[in-house]
Design a protein around this motif. Structure first.
Motif, PDB file in Angstrom:
ATOM      1  N   LEU A 167       0.855  -1.189   0.000  1.00  0.00           N
ATOM      2  CA  LEU A 167       0.000   0.000   0.000  1.00  0.00           C
ATOM      3  C   LEU A 167       0.889   1.237   0.000  1.00  0.00           C
ATOM      4  CD1 LEU A 167      -2.745  -1.059   2.579  1.00  0.00           C
ATOM      5  CD2 LEU A 167      -3.029  -0.764   0.109  1.00  0.00           C
ATOM      6  N   PRO A 168       0.447   2.331  -0.638  1.00  0.00           N
ATOM      7  CA  PRO A 168       1.282   3.525  -0.776  1.00  0.00           C
ATOM      8  C   PRO A 168       1.485   4.241   0.551  1.00  0.00           C
ATOM      9  CG  PRO A 168      -0.913   3.935  -1.627  1.00  0.00           C
ATOM     10  CD  PRO A 168      -0.850   2.470  -1.333  1.00  0.00           C
ATOM     11  N   PRO A 169       2.402   5.188   0.606  1.00  0.00           N
ATOM     12  CA  PRO A 169       2.737   5.850   1.874  1.00  0.00           C
ATOM     13  C   PRO A 169       1.535   6.500   2.553  1.00  0.00           C
ATOM     14  CG  PRO A 169       4.397   6.342   0.236  1.00  0.00           C
ATOM     15  CD  PRO A 169       3.302   5.623  -0.483  1.00  0.00           C
ATOM     16  N   ALA A 170       1.396   6.223   3.841  1.00  0.00           N
ATOM     17  CA  ALA A 170       0.358   6.804   4.705  1.00  0.00           C
ATOM     18  C   ALA A 170       0.651   6.295   6.106  1.00  0.00           C
ATOM     19  CB  ALA A 170      -1.039   6.407   4.255  1.00  0.00           C
ATOM     20  N   ARG A 171      -0.044   6.828   7.087  1.00  0.00           N
ATOM     21  CA  ARG A 171       0.046   6.286   8.444  1.00  0.00           C
ATOM     22  C   ARG A 171      -1.052   5.238   8.593  1.00  0.00           C
ATOM     23  NH1 ARG A 171      -1.263   9.869  12.380  1.00  0.00           N
ATOM     24  NH2 ARG A 171      -0.423   8.420  13.906  1.00  0.00           N
ATOM     25  N   TYR A 172      -0.642   3.995   8.892  1.00  0.00           N
ATOM     26  CA  TYR A 172      -1.593   2.891   8.920  1.00  0.00           C
ATOM     27  C   TYR A 172      -1.800   2.376  10.341  1.00  0.00           C
ATOM     28  CZ  TYR A 172      -1.255   2.648   3.833  1.00  0.00           C
ATOM     29  OH  TYR A 172      -1.305   2.947   2.493  1.00  0.00           O
ATOM     30  N   GLU A 173      -2.987   1.819  10.554  1.00  0.00           N
ATOM     31  CA  GLU A 173      -3.307   1.090  11.776  1.00  0.00           C
ATOM     32  C   GLU A 173      -3.745  -0.311  11.378  1.00  0.00           C
ATOM     33  OE1 GLU A 173      -6.566   3.040  13.693  1.00  0.00           O
ATOM     34  OE2 GLU A 173      -7.759   3.171  11.859  1.00  0.00           O
ATOM     35  N   ARG A 218      -6.079   3.457   7.169  1.00  0.00           N
ATOM     36  CA  ARG A 218      -5.290   4.660   7.409  1.00  0.00           C
ATOM     37  C   ARG A 218      -5.733   5.300   8.717  1.00  0.00           C
ATOM     38  NH1 ARG A 218      -5.617   5.068   1.418  1.00  0.00           N
ATOM     39  NH2 ARG A 218      -7.711   5.932   1.674  1.00  0.00           N
ATOM     40  N   VAL A 219      -4.768   5.698   9.529  1.00  0.00           N
ATOM     41  CA  VAL A 219      -5.063   6.291  10.831  1.00  0.00           C
ATOM     42  C   VAL A 219      -5.934   7.536  10.637  1.00  0.00           C
ATOM     43  CG1 VAL A 219      -4.061   7.429  12.849  1.00  0.00           C
ATOM     44  CG2 VAL A 219      -2.959   5.399  11.881  1.00  0.00           C
ATOM     45  N   GLY A 220      -6.992   7.619  11.428  1.00  0.00           N
ATOM     46  CA  GLY A 220      -7.856   8.791  11.389  1.00  0.00           C
ATOM     47  C   GLY A 220      -8.974   8.717  10.375  1.00  0.00           C
ATOM     48  N   GLU A 221      -8.992   7.682   9.543  1.00  0.00           N
ATOM     49  CA  GLU A 221     -10.061   7.526   8.558  1.00  0.00           C
ATOM     50  C   GLU A 221     -10.990   6.403   8.997  1.00  0.00           C
ATOM     51  OE1 GLU A 221      -8.901   7.152   4.513  1.00  0.00           O
ATOM     52  OE2 GLU A 221      -7.421   8.779   4.611  1.00  0.00           O
ATOM     53  N   HIS A 222     -12.280   6.692   9.066  1.00  0.00           N
ATOM     54  CA  HIS A 222     -13.256   5.693   9.506  1.00  0.00           C
ATOM     55  C   HIS A 222     -13.975   5.142   8.283  1.00  0.00           C
ATOM     56  CE1 HIS A 222     -12.477   6.933  13.600  1.00  0.00           C
ATOM     57  NE2 HIS A 222     -12.678   8.186  13.242  1.00  0.00           N
ATOM     58  N   GLY A 223     -13.229   4.459   7.452  1.00  0.00           N
ATOM     59  CA  GLY A 223     -13.838   3.963   6.232  1.00  0.00           C
ATOM     60  C   GLY A 223     -13.029   2.855   5.618  1.00  0.00           C
ATOM     61  N   PRO A 224     -12.178   3.172   4.623  1.00  0.00           N
ATOM     62  CA  PRO A 224     -11.516   2.122   3.852  1.00  0.00           C
ATOM     63  C   PRO A 224     -10.681   1.172   4.710  1.00  0.00           C
ATOM     64  CG  PRO A 224     -11.281   4.252   2.772  1.00  0.00           C
ATOM     65  CD  PRO A 224     -11.868   4.517   4.114  1.00  0.00           C
ATOM     66  N   VAL A 225     -10.842  -0.126   4.435  1.00  0.00           N
ATOM     67  CA  VAL A 225     -10.106  -1.171   5.136  1.00  0.00           C
ATOM     68  C   VAL A 225      -9.637  -2.195   4.109  1.00  0.00           C
ATOM     69  CG1 VAL A 225     -10.369  -3.151   6.688  1.00  0.00           C
ATOM     70  CG2 VAL A 225     -11.229  -0.924   7.381  1.00  0.00           C
ATOM     71  N   ASP A 281     -16.559   0.392   3.888  1.00  0.00           N
ATOM     72  CA  ASP A 281     -17.308   0.632   5.121  1.00  0.00           C
ATOM     73  C   ASP A 281     -16.700  -0.072   6.325  1.00  0.00           C
ATOM     74  OD1 ASP A 281     -17.962  -1.690   3.820  1.00  0.00           O
ATOM     75  OD2 ASP A 281     -20.104  -1.554   4.177  1.00  0.00           O
ATOM     76  N   GLY A 282     -15.394  -0.028   6.438  1.00  0.00           N
ATOM     77  CA  GLY A 282     -14.709  -0.408   7.661  1.00  0.00           C
ATOM     78  C   GLY A 282     -14.690  -1.895   7.955  1.00  0.00           C
ATOM     79  N   LEU A 283     -14.352  -2.205   9.220  1.00  0.00           N
ATOM     80  CA  LEU A 283     -14.230  -3.594   9.635  1.00  0.00           C
ATOM     81  C   LEU A 283     -15.520  -4.362   9.459  1.00  0.00           C
ATOM     82  CD1 LEU A 283     -12.160  -3.688  12.956  1.00  0.00           C
ATOM     83  CD2 LEU A 283     -11.463  -4.418  10.686  1.00  0.00           C
ATOM     84  N   ASP A 284     -16.653  -3.732   9.762  1.00  0.00           N
ATOM     85  CA  ASP A 284     -17.932  -4.409   9.623  1.00  0.00           C
ATOM     86  C   ASP A 284     -18.180  -4.777   8.168  1.00  0.00           C
ATOM     87  OD1 ASP A 284     -19.472  -5.103  11.866  1.00  0.00           O
ATOM     88  OD2 ASP A 284     -21.171  -3.921  11.143  1.00  0.00           O
ATOM     89  N   GLY A 285     -17.875  -3.856   7.256  1.00  0.00           N
ATOM     90  CA  GLY A 285     -18.046  -4.151   5.840  1.00  0.00           C
ATOM     91  C   GLY A 285     -17.108  -5.237   5.367  1.00  0.00           C
ATOM     92  N   ALA A 286     -15.853  -5.206   5.850  1.00  0.00           N
ATOM     93  CA  ALA A 286     -14.896  -6.249   5.491  1.00  0.00           C
ATOM     94  C   ALA A 286     -15.377  -7.610   5.982  1.00  0.00           C
ATOM     95  CB  ALA A 286     -13.526  -5.924   6.076  1.00  0.00           C
ATOM     96  N   ALA A 287     -15.916  -7.645   7.204  1.00  0.00           N
ATOM     97  CA  ALA A 287     -16.423  -8.902   7.748  1.00  0.00           C
ATOM     98  C   ALA A 287     -17.571  -9.443   6.905  1.00  0.00           C
ATOM     99  CB  ALA A 287     -16.878  -8.707   9.196  1.00  0.00           C
ATOM    100  N   ARG A 288     -18.471  -8.580   6.470  1.00  0.00           N
ATOM    101  CA  ARG A 288     -19.591  -9.053   5.656  1.00  0.00           C
ATOM    102  C   ARG A 288     -19.115  -9.631   4.322  1.00  0.00           C
ATOM    103  NH1 ARG A 288     -21.911  -4.735   8.284  1.00  0.00           N
ATOM    104  NH2 ARG A 288     -21.349  -3.231   6.672  1.00  0.00           N
ATOM    105  N   LEU A 289     -18.094  -9.020   3.713  1.00  0.00           N
ATOM    106  CA  LEU A 289     -17.552  -9.585   2.479  1.00  0.00           C
ATOM    107  C   LEU A 289     -16.986 -10.987   2.734  1.00  0.00           C
ATOM    108  CD1 LEU A 289     -15.677  -6.531   0.896  1.00  0.00           C
ATOM    109  CD2 LEU A 289     -17.929  -7.419   0.289  1.00  0.00           C
ATOM    110  N   LEU A 290     -16.227 -11.132   3.823  1.00  0.00           N
ATOM    111  CA  LEU A 290     -15.679 -12.444   4.156  1.00  0.00           C
ATOM    112  C   LEU A 290     -16.780 -13.449   4.468  1.00  0.00           C
ATOM    113  CD1 LEU A 290     -12.547 -11.536   6.306  1.00  0.00           C
ATOM    114  CD2 LEU A 290     -12.545 -12.940   4.238  1.00  0.00           C
ATOM    115  N   HIS A 291     -17.814 -13.016   5.204  1.00  0.00           N
ATOM    116  CA  HIS A 291     -18.915 -13.927   5.538  1.00  0.00           C
ATOM    117  C   HIS A 291     -19.587 -14.446   4.277  1.00  0.00           C
ATOM    118  CE1 HIS A 291     -19.504 -11.792   9.707  1.00  0.00           C
ATOM    119  NE2 HIS A 291     -18.342 -12.409   9.597  1.00  0.00           N
ATOM    120  N   ARG A 292     -19.906 -13.552   3.348  1.00  0.00           N
ATOM    121  CA  ARG A 292     -20.579 -13.984   2.119  1.00  0.00           C
ATOM    122  C   ARG A 292     -19.694 -14.924   1.320  1.00  0.00           C
ATOM    123  NH1 ARG A 292     -21.844  -7.771   0.647  1.00  0.00           N
ATOM    124  NH2 ARG A 292     -23.268  -7.313   2.376  1.00  0.00           N
TER     125      ARG A 292
END
Length: 718
Positions: A167-173, A218-225, A281-292
């Motif tokens: 992934l390109p330069p950014a502060r990650y969590e 990315r730190v501070g962003e409540h979205g892309p995961v 849509d964050g961790l919840d969205g990532a989980a739903r993709l994995l669940h399906r």
């Protein structure tokens, strides 16, 4: 989901050959750089058709050439010997001791939704194939790697990762899952520091301590995961490396610890897959993709359209004290409650009065079953339930006929004393005779009795991992060959007994991953049945794994692990988040408890299709003393099931509301029970109260409160 245009497109990026992979809201752009590097130019949202030759600006770090090192460049693979100093995904040693590999792109193949990029090291004859399989409707790309020796001299593969992701330069969590026995799947968030964060298991199996799943944002962003889950049940490793320019480099695959693979000319090796994706849509969205994806592509196809049954397990009622008359009584009581599957746990086989003997023989104890196991099996079926049994096929007690006949079948080193854990040793499934011996005995057991379900347990880590019978150059292959051998035996049993259901268990939650879940229908999450602990455990587990695979148990109170006491309804409501199970002395339950349990089981069966196959949303994650809530929405978004919990009362907080998600805004929904009708928009904007009515009985506290709300779409006529 349908896409405008092909799933995989050949294109160019900054003048380089490139490939665009697209799925549901998700895209990868790969390009081939000089020197055999593959740049991950873009991994994230689908920008639609290419509006130029790259998703990313043409910055120096995005245009590597012979004059530049690859440090700080997002890569799709990394090789020891390329122009970088970051964590390698491939290390291969030649006979002269050299470990420098130089790859060049030889060919590419696009076949429907699969891209294969083939590289070659002309000096050694090593051929490396990277495979990218796009699951279009799930927003998922499945990656694996095959290495093949097409040279004339042997090669030793010291490391080959399933995938490298950049992934390109950014502060990650990052978010990862950690824990221990009885405290598994603790969701852990951390800001990624400079350098490496290493997640792994060296225990021989997936482990209680960590799980091969990760997510980063990315730190501070409540979205892309961005996320990944490795389909492997042995030693594994995930390295999250933050480079000096804050680019993120991820390497995931089989753990190279104490492991190597010998390749004679003409031989090959393929890694386990890494399932990876991107969610807006964050961790919840990532989980739903994995669940399906798991429901549709991973879990065994035979039972995907059949809801996992409500089951009763005898362990917490009987431990090793199994006796046919008592088992028949338990089965009759379970059937009265509405249970669909009766599972006899440990203690049914000969010499098994505790955990010191009998493991590995799998012979029915004639003292416990004088007329054979068939007496109980037939009675359970007569009561209308399926019959299940506990097995631990990968282990053996030294005090067993199997070990006395074949002491060399265990993992061992000839000059090292073997370590006992739970009074047992690990059978070496890398050996063909071990696999055949275990398979033959289990096949006989299953053929002789009408067994519908196996709880496949695994209760110790591996020590003295040796294979002295193998050729010297093959001995370090034992870690991988053992796991493949376990997969082989389970796969052969499933092929011969296609209706058999299997639950994976490893001292509770020690073995749940996308590898074993391709063979097992269900996963035990923890031996800890305390419902307040289980809320947190199940929240973490469901970040990576589908509720349809998650087993929850209702145990007696006080709970046997923690000694806490909680209401029967609360215990049921927590266990109903996935696959409902019951264990405990149901013969001692009062008439009132039995009536309430029967009603709760019937309620679970009504909501089970939505819970097991719908989209899960954690509305409020569990905390020590706050309300929490989890919601399930049916695939057609016509039914909504909401569980609300309060473990400890917090007076004086004032009214709170929990906003629902994933509904059709203009659709009208009716709440079962009181018949209240409102719109999806209102439920998502205003929500439902988190509060509970005051306790009715004097002396009761606000602790341990729970409820289910079911909302169903209202048909509008006229």
């Amino acid at each position: 989901m349908s896409l405008d245009g092909p799933v995989i497109t050949r294109t160019t990026c900054a003048g380089r050959p490139a490939w665009l992979l697209r799925s549901a809201g998700h895209a990868m752009l790969l390009s081939a750089a000089d020197g055999g590097a593959v740049v991950l130019d873009h991994w994230g949202g689908d920008g639609g058709p290419l509006g130029g030759d790259s998703y990313l600006p043409h910055t120096p770090w995005n245009r590597p050439s012979q004059a530049h090192f690859l440090d700080g460049v997002p890569l799709a693979h990394s090789v020891h010997g390329d122009r970088s100093f970051k964590e390698p995904g491939l290390v291969v040693v030649r006979e002269d001791g050299s470990s420098i590999t130089r790859l060049s792109l030889r060919e590419d193949h696009v076949e429907d939704d699969v891209l294969r990029l083939v590289f070659e090291d002309a000096a050694s004859g090593l051929v490396v194939e990277h495979r990218f399989a796009v699951s279009v409707g799930h927003g998922i790309v499945v990656r694996d790697v095959q290495v093949e020796n097409r040279g004339v001299l042997p090669l030793r593969v010291e490391r080959v990762a399933s995938a490298v992701l950049g992934l390109p330069p950014a502060r990650y969590e990052s978010w990862t899952l950690h824990g221990r026995w009885g405290d598994e799947y603790r969701l852990t968030r951390r800001d990624l520091p400079p350098g490496k964060v290493v997640l792994d298991s060296r225990r021989g199996f997936t482990s209680h301590e960590a799980n091969p799943w990760f997510a980063v944002g990315r730190v501070g962003e409540h979205g892309p995961v961005w996320f990944g889950a490795l389909a492997w049940s042995g030693n594994w490793s995930i390295v999250l490396e933050t480079e000096r320019n804050e680019a993120l480099h991820v390497v995931a695959g089989v753990n190279p610890f104490d492991s190597a693979w010998h390749l004679e000319p003409g031989e090959d090796f393929r890694t386990p897959p890494l399932v990876c994706g991107y969610a807006e849509d964050g961790l919840d969205g990532a989980a739903r993709l994995l669940h399906r994806y798991q429901r549709d592509r991973v879990l065994p196809a035979r039972h995907r359209d059949t809801p996992p049954p409500v089951h009763y397990n005898t362990w917490l009622a009987t431990s090793f004290d199994v006796e046919v008359g008592h088992q028949v009584e338990l089965a009759a009581r379970a059937a009265e409650l509405g249970v669909e599957l009766f599972v006899v746990d440990d203690g049914w086989f000969a010499a098994r009065t505790d955990d010191h003997a009998g493991l590995g023989d799998w012979v029915v104890d004639p003292a416990k079953f004088p007329r054979g196991l068939g007496e109980l099996v037939d009675e359970v079926h007569r009561l209308g339930m399926g019959f299940g049994i506990w097995l631990e096929p990968e282990m053996v007690n030294p005090d067993s006929d199997l070990h006395r006949a074949h002491p060399d079948w265990v993992l061992h080193l000839p000059d090292r004393e073997t370590t006992l854990s739970r009074n047992q040793l690990v059978l070496n499934f890398a050996r063909e005779d071990v696999r055949e011996g275990v398979f033959t005995r289990l096949r006989a057991l299953l053929a002789e009795h009408r067994i519908d379900f196996v709880k496949w347990d695994h209760n110790r880590p591996y020590t003295e991992v040796g294979w002295p019978q193998a050729p010297r150059e093959r001995r370090r292959e034992v870690w991988v060959r053992h796991v493949r051998g376990v997969y082989e035996v389970i796969g052969r049993l499933r092929a011969e007994f296609p209706d058999l259901m299997i639950e994976t268990c490893a001292g509770g939650g020690g073995r749940a991953d996308l590898g074993i879940l391709g063979l097992a229908d269900l996963a035990q999450v923890s031996d800890n049945t305390d419902p307040s602990d289980r809320l947190r455990i199940q929240h973490g587990f469901s970040r990576a794994y589908a509720p349809r695979a998650m087993v929850g148990w209702v145990a007696d109170a006080p709970e046997p692990t923690t000694g806490r006491t909680s209401p029967l309804e609360f215990r049921f409501h927590v266990a109903m988040q996935g696959v409902l199970g019951i264990s405990g002395d149901i013969l001692s339950w009062s008439e009132d408890e039995r009536a309430r349990a029967s009603a709760l089981i019937a309620e679970y069966k009504r909501v089970r299709p939505t819970v097991q196959d719908g989209d899960q949303h954690w509305l409020v994650p569990p905390t020590a003393d706050e309300p929490c809530a989890v919601q399930y929405v049916s695939r057609d978004r016509r039914e909504v099931v909401v569980f609300v919990y309060q473990v400890r009362g917090v007076p004086g907080e004032g009214p709170r509301r929990i906003r629902l998600r994933g509904l059709v805004p203009e659709r009208r929904y009716r709440r079962s029970g009181d018949g209240l009708v409102t719109t999806g928009a209102a439920l998502m904007a205003a929500g439902v109260p988190s509060a509970f009515p005051p306790p009715v009985a004097p002396g009761h506290t606000e602790d341990w409160r729970s409820r289910i709300e079911v909302w169903q779409a209202v048909e509008v006529t006229g």
